[in-house]
Enzyme design. Structure first.
Site, short mmCIF file in Angstrom:
data_model
loop_
_atom_site.label_atom_id
_atom_site.label_comp_id
_atom_site.label_asym_id
_atom_site.label_seq_id
_atom_site.Cartn_x
_atom_site.Cartn_y
_atom_site.Cartn_z
N ASP A 71 -8.91 -4.68 -5.11
CA ASP A 71 -9.06 -3.66 -3.96
C ASP A 71 -9.36 -2.48 -4.26
O ASP A 71 -9.34 -1.79 -4.81
CB ASP A 71 -7.36 -3.27 -4.32
CG ASP A 71 -6.63 -2.87 -3.24
OD1 ASP A 71 -7.68 -2.36 -2.32
OD2 ASP A 71 -4.93 -3.87 -2.93
N HIS A 81 -7.61 -5.83 -0.21
CA HIS A 81 -6.47 -4.57 -0.66
C HIS A 81 -5.28 -5.69 0.00
O HIS A 81 -4.74 -6.39 1.15
CB HIS A 81 -6.83 -4.01 0.99
CG HIS A 81 -5.75 -2.98 0.89
ND1 HIS A 81 -5.20 -2.13 0.03
CD2 HIS A 81 -4.76 -1.84 1.72
CE1 HIS A 81 -3.94 -1.46 0.15
NE2 HIS A 81 -3.94 -1.42 1.49
N SER A 131 0.62 -1.22 -0.27
CA SER A 131 -0.07 -0.08 -0.04
C SER A 131 0.92 0.93 0.35
O SER A 131 1.71 1.47 -0.53
CB SER A 131 -1.29 0.44 1.07
OG SER A 131 -2.05 0.85 0.75
#
Length: 539
Positions: free
Chosen positions: A480, A508, A255
């Site tokens: 996602d 995610h 991320s």
């Protein structure tokens, strides 16, 4: 404020916060308390308050300055009780804790320093050691030392057997000179606020709260807030590489950790051995584009949750129309906040906490059954499950304290951008997106105001092509909601040596959730050779 996004993972009431994969298990929140004792014992007693600083992203300050090797102190006995009973805790692991000194400002490399806290995990099965795998879980603001411990429990044996797993809390995060400037009661206000404001008064209140938070942080730290940019953390990462004794960096970033990793590759392309960037934050999107993409992503993720729930043989706990159910629950909790049966709990669930619970579960399809049951219980008058999910999302402990994730997230996110959105800009977007993205749009629009009142130095992120770097593996997940797949496509295209791996799954990030993904990533990390062409892995 709102829970949307800028160029980072996620915002919480305007503050880009919080959860990046791998998500932090609640039991690991206790790890910070244990490690705080360890770091205090290891510390020389010197602490440096950030002073005014500014660094140019275009100027890659050399790191020829001496970097001392980490002196690891065995902290296995401190960590073992916390992970006991968790999947992977039966692995034969030892843990070391240490500190790495970095310049407060790379414009003054021989001046004051910051101390970064590090954790290393080593498997007893390790053979033919390659070096260290440095992990970062994103946020910005999530603890990389927590991530190192969790990764040691979950990484495939083929990787754990070849690398030390190292996590270093970035500057301003966790135990590395943590930024702490938002009181717990203010965070409670932020998390409880209605994420779908409909009146001018509600918007005025949201803007005022954002102004108060920014003013409080600037009053406490002044221009020193500028010391916590991603560019400076990327420079720190090269000192971490040297401190663990590696000639090149092997890195696994999730991320926001993909933003940190790609920035490192831009500044130090010659020092890249292998970078896995999973759940890539779009390097080409401005904050408005990123916020809208995330609102759209969460709406799609909610629809996937609803479809799954209504297909259950025993029926969906929230009925045949989960979207309407949640909308009604938000209205119910705005009129009459919902009490909790949890012992000692004095809070009642408001719309902000209900939506935080929904958002928390949409990160991982495995949490969907918990979400459905928690929503049903809340509608019946007990918000205990909703509060549990919301607190996992926000980093709130049972005693009402918080980690410094929100503080660090705002500080880092605002240090990284010079974009500014006026109140009139945001009001218009709240109205438009609130209609277009009914659950998450207004919230995402409100997030754009977060950094407008932030009166501290900024170091915008550089363009990232990483010219001359070894192959870099970028991973995107089709479903996602936090970092939608187009971000990974853009990052892989922008990086001169980028290779794209697409997982046709949900949730995610992807590694190590899918065997095809695991096989590709493990081969790359161990051999240092990326796939010859882009790869697609089925769900």
């Amino acid at each position: 404020m709102a829970r949307g996004t800028g160029a980072t993972d996620e915002t919480l009431l305007g503050w880009t916060t919080v959860t990046a994969a791998p998500r932090r298990p609640a039991v690991l929140v206790a790890l910070l308390a244990v490690l705080l004792v360890v770091v205090s014992a290891c510390s020389s007693g010197d602490t440096t308050e950030p002073a005014a600083t500014s660094s140019s992203a275009a100027e890659t300050t050399p790191t020829e300055l001496p970097v001392e090797a980490v002196e690891w102190t065995d902290c296995t006995a401190d960590i073992a009780p916390i992970i006991a009973g968790r999947p992977g805790s039966d692995r034969a692991l030892t843990f070391g804790c240490g500190q790495i000194e970095v310049p407060l400002s790379y414009d003054d490399p021989t001046g004051p320093t910051l101390s970064l806290f590090a954790v290393r995990a080593v498997s007893a099965t390790q053979a033919d050691r390659i070096g260290s795998l440095v992990v970062n879980p994103g946020g910005p603001g999530l603890s990389a030392t927590d991530a190192a411990v969790q990764s040691a429990l979950t990484l495939p044996d083929g990787v754990l057997g070849r690398f030390d797993v190292v996590g270093v809390d970035p500057r301003g995060v966790g135990l590395s000179q943590p930024v702490e400037c938002i009181p717990a009661d203010t965070k409670d206000q932020l998390t409880a606020a209605d994420p779908r404001p409909t009146s001018a008064d509600q918007l005025d209140t949201a803007f005022a709260l954002a102004d108060d938070v920014a003013e409080g942080c600037v009053d406490q730290y002044g221009a020193g807030l500028g010391a916590f940019s991603t560019v400076d953390s990327a420079r720190d990462l090269d000192r971490v590489r040297q401190a663990v004794g590696d000639t090149q960096l092997t890195y696994l970033g999730y991320s926001y950790g993909t933003t940190l990793g790609s920035t490192y590759a831009e500044l130090f392309p010659q020092n890249v051995r292998a970078l896995v960037l999973d759940g890539a934050v779009d390097p080409d999107a401005d904050r408005q584009e990123a916020a809208e993409a995330q609102a759209q992503g969460f709406e799609a993720a909610f629809d996937a949750f609803a479809a799954n729930c209504t297909s259950l043989v025993g029926g969906c706990p929230v009925g045949a129309d989960p979207r309407t159910f949640v909308g009604d629950l938000l209205t119910q909790s705005a009129t009459t906040p919902i009490p909790s049966s949890r012992a000692g709990e004095t809070r009642q669930a408001t719309p902000g906490l209900v939506l935080a619970a929904v958002r928390s579960a949409l990160y991982n399809p495995a949490a969907w059954p918990q979400l459905a049951q928690s929503l049903a219980s809340a509608q019946a008058g007990d918000s205990a499950g909703v509060l549990t999910l919301a607190d996992t999302f926000t980093g709130r402990a049972d005693d009402g304290t918080y980690t410094n994730t929100i503080d660090a997230n705002i500080t880092i996110s605002c240090s990284d951008t010079e974009e500014s959105y006026s109140q009139s800009d945001v009001r218009a977007l709240v109205a438009a997106w609130g209609t277009q993205y009914p659950l998450f749009g207004a919230d995402a629009a409100l997030s754009l105001y977060t950094c407008t009142p932030w009166d501290a130095p900024r170091t915008p992120l550089p363009e990232r092509t990483a010219e001359g770097a070894a192959p870099i593996l970028v991973i995107g997940t089709q479903g996602d909601p936090v970092t939608p797949l187009p971000g990974a496509v853009d990052m892989a295209a922008d990086l001169e040596s980028g290779v794209l791996l697409t997982w046709q799954g949900s949730g995610h990030t992807a590694y190590p959730k899918n065997q095809c993904v695991v096989d590709t990533v493990d081969a790359y990390l161990v051999d240092g050779t990326a796939p010859a062409a882009d790869v697609t892995c089925p769900a």
